[in-house]
Enzyme design. Sequence first.
Site, mmCIF file in Angstrom:
data_model
loop_
_atom_site.group_PDB
_atom_site.id
_atom_site.type_symbol
_atom_site.label_atom_id
_atom_site.label_comp_id
_atom_site.label_asym_id
_atom_site.label_seq_id
_atom_site.Cartn_x
_atom_site.Cartn_y
_atom_site.Cartn_z
ATOM 1 C CB THR A 172 -87.216 -5.208 -35.926
ATOM 2 O OG1 THR A 172 -86.322 -5.202 -37.059
ATOM 3 C CG2 THR A 172 -87.761 -3.815 -35.695
ATOM 4 C CB SER B 279 -75.792 -43.056 -27.476
ATOM 5 O OG SER B 279 -75.735 -43.821 -28.678
ATOM 6 C CD GLU C 94 -73.456 -6.154 -47.847
ATOM 7 O OE1 GLU C 94 -72.801 -7.196 -47.685
ATOM 8 O OE2 GLU C 94 -72.918 -5.024 -47.934
ATOM 9 C CD GLU C 95 -70.734 -2.306 -47.789
ATOM 10 O OE1 GLU C 95 -70.342 -3.009 -46.838
ATOM 11 O OE2 GLU C 95 -70.199 -2.339 -48.919
ATOM 12 C CG ASP D 23 -92.757 -28.928 -55.599
ATOM 13 O OD1 ASP D 23 -92.164 -27.958 -56.124
ATOM 14 O OD2 ASP D 23 -94.001 -29.052 -55.621
ATOM 15 C CG HIS E 34 -78.736 -24.691 -42.846
ATOM 16 N ND1 HIS E 34 -78.001 -25.854 -42.794
ATOM 17 C CD2 HIS E 34 -79.331 -24.683 -44.061
ATOM 18 C CE1 HIS E 34 -78.137 -26.513 -43.929
ATOM 19 N NE2 HIS E 34 -78.947 -25.827 -44.718
ATOM 20 N NE ARG F 258 -65.118 -2.863 -40.402
ATOM 21 C CZ ARG F 258 -65.928 -3.638 -41.135
ATOM 22 N NH1 ARG F 258 -67.027 -4.146 -40.597
ATOM 23 N NH2 ARG F 258 -65.631 -3.900 -42.398
#
Length: 764
Positions: A292, A642, A447-448, A680, A701, A235
């Site tokens: 923030t 490389s 969330e929305e 772990d 990530h 949007r």
Amino acid sequence: MDSEAGYGAILLGSDRPQNFEEDQKTMSKGRYIILAVLCGAVALGVGVIIGWFSKSGLTEEDRVALDKFRALVRGADGTVGNTIMDEIDPERIRENLRELTRRPHMAGTVPDLEMAELIKQTWVDNGLDDARLVPYDFLLSYPPMGEMSQNNTAVTVDEVGFVFEDTRTSHIEPELQGDPDAPQFFYAFSPPGNPEGELVFANYGRPQDFDYLEKNASINCTGKIALVKYGREGRGAKATNAAAVGAAGVIIYPDPADVNVAGGAVYPDGWFLPGTGVERGSALSDPGEPLTPGYPATDYAYRKPLSDVDVFPPIPILPISYNDAQEYLRRLTGGEVPPGWNGSLPVTYRLGPGFTDDWAARKVRINVYTNTTTQRVYNVIGVIKGRVEPDRYVMFGNHYDAWVQGAIDDTSSTAISLELTRVFGNLVKEEKWRPRRSVVFAAWGAEEFGLFGSMEYVEQYAKLLGERLVTYVNMDVGVAGNYSLAVGASPSLQNAIYEATKRIPSPHNTPDKTVYDDWAQGQETPYIGGITLSTDHSSFALRVGTPVMTMAYDYDKTGYPTGTSYPVYHTGYDNMDVMERFVDPDFSVHRALTRTAGELLRYLSDEVLLPLEWKQYVTVLTASLNATLTDYGTSLEEQGISLDGLTSAVQNFSDAAAEFQNKLDRVDKDNPIQARIVNDQLVALNRAFIDPNRQHVFFKHILFSPPYCTLGTSNSFPGIIDAMCGGPQGEGWEEVKKQVAAIAFTIQSAADVLNDVDSIAGPT
């Protein structure tokens, strides 16, 4: 309990984890023999202890000590899974959903707060050990609410400003007219304004669409109002694209060709979108609370000046229904649209600009009255503390807010969460079962608006979650259909979801068939998607590196338009009536999905060895490396860059993974120290792909962070895709070098996590 008192405390278990990794790292390669002797001594000691305590004359203190030791090595009770499945009641889920969808509950409103309080109290009543409201102060965006004189609409005006009221678009679904809790049609964070100009049709509002208007149709969009179809681009991105060519505002409508199936009955006769429905949504260009970034939106947080925020749309945008869009489209002048631009409304689609016949002197004015304000919103967090490893958490979460009633998105998941906590809580209250690890339930707020609740929670507790969170299981748009399961997951969780779904009966009354069978659709293994930004699991995967998955039940998309969600998505028609009549009349799909989630939580929280895998990472890394060589190898070689280090790191990871498998095959499950060390390592492997120095404030990530480059379709590493975007020039090649080196280092670090205890000393 005061819902806010002590909210910053560690509420997911207070026992400090024993630091087995530090012990592990201090061992050197020459101590393998000593380690073997110690393990043998432990085993011998276990036998001696059990033998001693088996003699008559045990004191009560002795028996308590023996019971505690046995609990450390006791495996999961497989019969608990059957009990959980048997106890899940579809009629309870139905009544949960009926109660939760009585009113619209947009984030930050009074019904939203009441929803959070209801969830918390229900979890407490259901028997969770603890449940709390965790508050945040979010910048949210609202339309005029209730019976107000200002409405978000479009209207035509003449050259002297006369308003033709008979052309004014609707501002809300007629069924919701007068509901004080139902929001008007709006896009959150659109700037307010009343721009007017000639109307031009710009297909989906993508860069290539505006490029066609300028270069092929000789249309100058400066000062125009762009009418575009919903879908194919975000949007806010549509507004950014329009502003780049000088447009003054954007109108977005859902063309039936993009949301419905030809001939399908529209609501109330079917579940397809009627001509009065409009999709609401957020127009932020990046998820997360905008004031923030990088830090939680607590009451003490520093907040950027509003003028410094760069994730808002640059010009006003307004959603309208396809009934209203049809009236504008059928009066547009100009040439006919090119192939691929037509929708399915009964009009001749033309480009404009401007109108024909008696509308020839008219322009379009859009009236957007959104306002931003800081509102208190809560996450709801509940916990069942683990009996052996209370400091290791398996989390289940979904968001509880909705644009309107949201029976599908995502109140269906909230109804499921309430039933899950009832069944799990009863087992705990009746002392029939308590999981080995703590099970945490989360209901995310706002969330929305852009994943606010989960992202701010992860920002607040990133260090805690990185240390203790084992897996996160998400549910969103829980029951959007009755056809098959849909899953996205980290590589390490794929086998766990396969195994869990093989134990769940199909909801389709097909004897001997399982949820897995329905999902596989005759294929050898069902399809599992990757990690996207569309829902709350991304917050955990991309910032902390937690193994994650998200799941929902979907509809058969054969013959449906591609690229959009279910037909009544984010509209006032996503209601209980649609769910009961068209999606899941007997709530058997809700039961199957609840059973699937329950079995996953039991499996992940109760097995001595975590059912996490490393093998799929080898596949992902190899595919990304091959894509890098294929797509960019020649260009990199010409610049003297490389890929040997990157290739070596991937090979080292593959070698370390093979050695780690040998270790897994030899693990003594009756040795709690060995089990904890291996577990772990499995969790740390997922975290090892996090690069804290990645430029984006949240997406860290190296494999799954979304690339921002929209040119091409490479499956290379995201950092390399972005650095190579558009063909780097000059200093741009330095960024490419940097990304290649950083990714190679991070992969090597992941290999080190899988190496044995002497890897702290570095390579030999």
